[in-house]
Design a protein around this motif. Structure first.
Motif, PDB file in Angstrom:
ATOM      1  N   GLY A  36       0.902  -1.253  -0.037  1.00  0.00           N
ATOM      2  CA  GLY A  36       0.106   0.018  -0.003  1.00  0.00           C
ATOM      3  C   GLY A  36       1.013   1.258  -0.007  1.00  0.00           C
ATOM      4  N   THR A  37       0.218   2.206  -0.155  1.00  0.00           N
ATOM      5  CA  THR A  37       0.989   3.751  -0.204  1.00  0.00           C
ATOM      6  C   THR A  37       0.805   4.206   1.233  1.00  0.00           C
ATOM      7  N   GLY A  38       2.147   4.387   1.837  1.00  0.00           N
ATOM      8  CA  GLY A  38       2.155   5.191   3.114  1.00  0.00           C
ATOM      9  C   GLY A  38       2.501   4.092   4.170  1.00  0.00           C
ATOM     10  N   PRO A  39       3.143   4.461   5.149  1.00  0.00           N
ATOM     11  CA  PRO A  39       3.530   3.474   6.144  1.00  0.00           C
ATOM     12  C   PRO A  39       2.516   2.886   6.957  1.00  0.00           C
ATOM     13  N   ALA A  40       2.832   1.810   7.349  1.00  0.00           N
ATOM     14  CA  ALA A  40       1.849   0.734   7.986  1.00  0.00           C
ATOM     15  C   ALA A  40       1.443   1.306   9.310  1.00  0.00           C
ATOM     16  N   LEU A  41       0.053   0.989   9.574  1.00  0.00           N
ATOM     17  CA  LEU A  41      -0.443   1.439  10.801  1.00  0.00           C
ATOM     18  C   LEU A  41      -1.492   0.270  11.280  1.00  0.00           C
ATOM     19  N   TRP A  42      -1.408  -0.270  12.654  1.00  0.00           N
ATOM     20  CA  TRP A  42      -2.023  -1.049  13.022  1.00  0.00           C
ATOM     21  C   TRP A  42      -3.035  -0.635  14.393  1.00  0.00           C
ATOM     22  N   GLN A  43      -3.996  -1.725  14.515  1.00  0.00           N
ATOM     23  CA  GLN A  43      -4.812  -1.133  15.536  1.00  0.00           C
ATOM     24  C   GLN A  43      -5.451  -2.294  16.311  1.00  0.00           C
ATOM     25  N   LEU A  44      -5.548  -2.152  17.840  1.00  0.00           N
ATOM     26  CA  LEU A  44      -6.220  -3.167  18.465  1.00  0.00           C
ATOM     27  C   LEU A  44      -7.037  -2.686  19.610  1.00  0.00           C
ATOM     28  N   SER A  45      -8.228  -3.106  19.795  1.00  0.00           N
ATOM     29  CA  SER A  45      -9.212  -2.616  20.669  1.00  0.00           C
ATOM     30  C   SER A  45      -9.914  -3.542  21.635  1.00  0.00           C
ATOM     31  N   ASP A  46     -10.610  -3.120  22.585  1.00  0.00           N
ATOM     32  CA  ASP A  46     -11.520  -3.661  23.551  1.00  0.00           C
ATOM     33  C   ASP A  46     -12.460  -2.782  23.472  1.00  0.00           C
TER      34      ASP A  46
END
Length: 300
Positions: A36-46
């Motif tokens: 993809g274009t642009g730096p990787a970003l991750w997410q975790l949630s509760d």
């Protein structure tokens, strides 16, 4: 001059960014398919907490465009900004680093080297315009950081353009937290056995001509969003077991402990750490998955 070099190094490299950027093998320099274009970003949630994980490059040239809509949305939604260390305390970091950098009286850095390594070291210093005796008073880990930094500075990379510095300025209204203290980061290197420090310095000397090419390639992978290839570039040649354990695995596990504790409190948090910690085997995401957490990549 020595004090200036140490101050510059401390502002950039306590989080091991440069030490995780060895010379590239040829297979890593080939073209690749970006995710993809642009730096990787991750997410975790509760139910009441969202934590974003963003991999950074600690030093960049002026004018790089990486702060896209995904990153902006996550950043703006976050009340808390978390770095590896306190980015507001770089001055004291330089003072502490200088205080712990000195070799015992009567000993010099060059006196610790064998004839072959010494010749390569002095040639490397000459190549970047540093006098041969400039780093004689300091331990090998300080010279390693300095030799990794100077070619980047000479090529136009700037400390104040690093991702953490940019986010720090944008996040002045946010609560700021650090995952490690300055003392802990300095101790990562200062407590290494001398043989390990000298081996680390020798590897840096051998790869000094490729430092700029190496980070340029990593920057391209980072901007393209290819997190796995970036992780390979940053971590594959960290083949010393002690360094791999100390600089990567132990820290990643400690950070996951922090994340687990933070999930117990409501809110939205933006964590920005070196990209090598968020890719490859033993990454923060790997350890979170081992502990039963689901981490999703934020889509472009």
């Amino acid at each position: 001059m020595l004090r200036s070099l140490i101050k510059t190094a401390s502002a950039l490299a306590l989080s091991a960014g440069v030490l995780s950027a060895p010379a590239l093998a040829e297979d890593h320099a080939e073209d690749h398919k970006s995710e993809g274009t642009g730096p990787a970003l991750w997410q975790l949630s509760d139910d009441d907490t969202t934590i974003y994980l963003f991999g950074t490059i600690h030093i960049l040239p002026e004018g790089e465009t990486w702060y896209d809509d995904r990153i902006s949305s996550a950043f703006d939604a976050s009340e808390e900004l978390v770095f590896e260390v306190d980015m507001d305390d770089m001055e004291s970091a330089g003072v502490e680093m200088a205080a712990r950098a000195a070799l015992p009286e009567g000993q010099t850095l060059r006196s610790l080297m064998n004839e072959e390594d010494l010749a390569q070291y002095e040639a490397a210093l000459q190549g970047i315009g540093i006098p041969a005796e400039a780093l004689d008073p300091v331990e090998p880990w300080v010279a390693t950081i300095t030799l990794g930094m100077v070619p980047l500075l000479q090529a136009g990379y700037q400390p104040d353009q690093g991702v953490e510095m940019v986010l720090r300025e944008r996040g002045e209204d946010k609560t700021r937290t650090a995952l490690e203290t300055m003392d802990e980061q300095i101790s990562l290197f200062d407590t290494l056995l001398m043989d390990a420090q000298l081996a680390m310095l020798d590897a840096t000397v051998e790869g000094i001509d490729d430092v700029v090419t190496s980070i340029e390639t990593m920057k391209a992978e980072w901007l393209g969003g290819d997190a796995e290839e970036l992780g390979a570039l940053m971590n594959d040649e960290l083949d010393n077991p002690e360094l791999y354990q100390r600089l990567l695995l132990d820290r990643n596990r400690n950070w996951v402990d922090w994340i687990e504790t933070r999930l117990e409190q409501p809110g939205t948090v933006f964590i920005a750490v070196g990209a090598g910690h968020l890719a490859g085997t033993g990454s923060v995401q790997d350890i979170l998955a081992e502990r039963g957490y689901s981490v999703e990549r934020v889509a472009h």
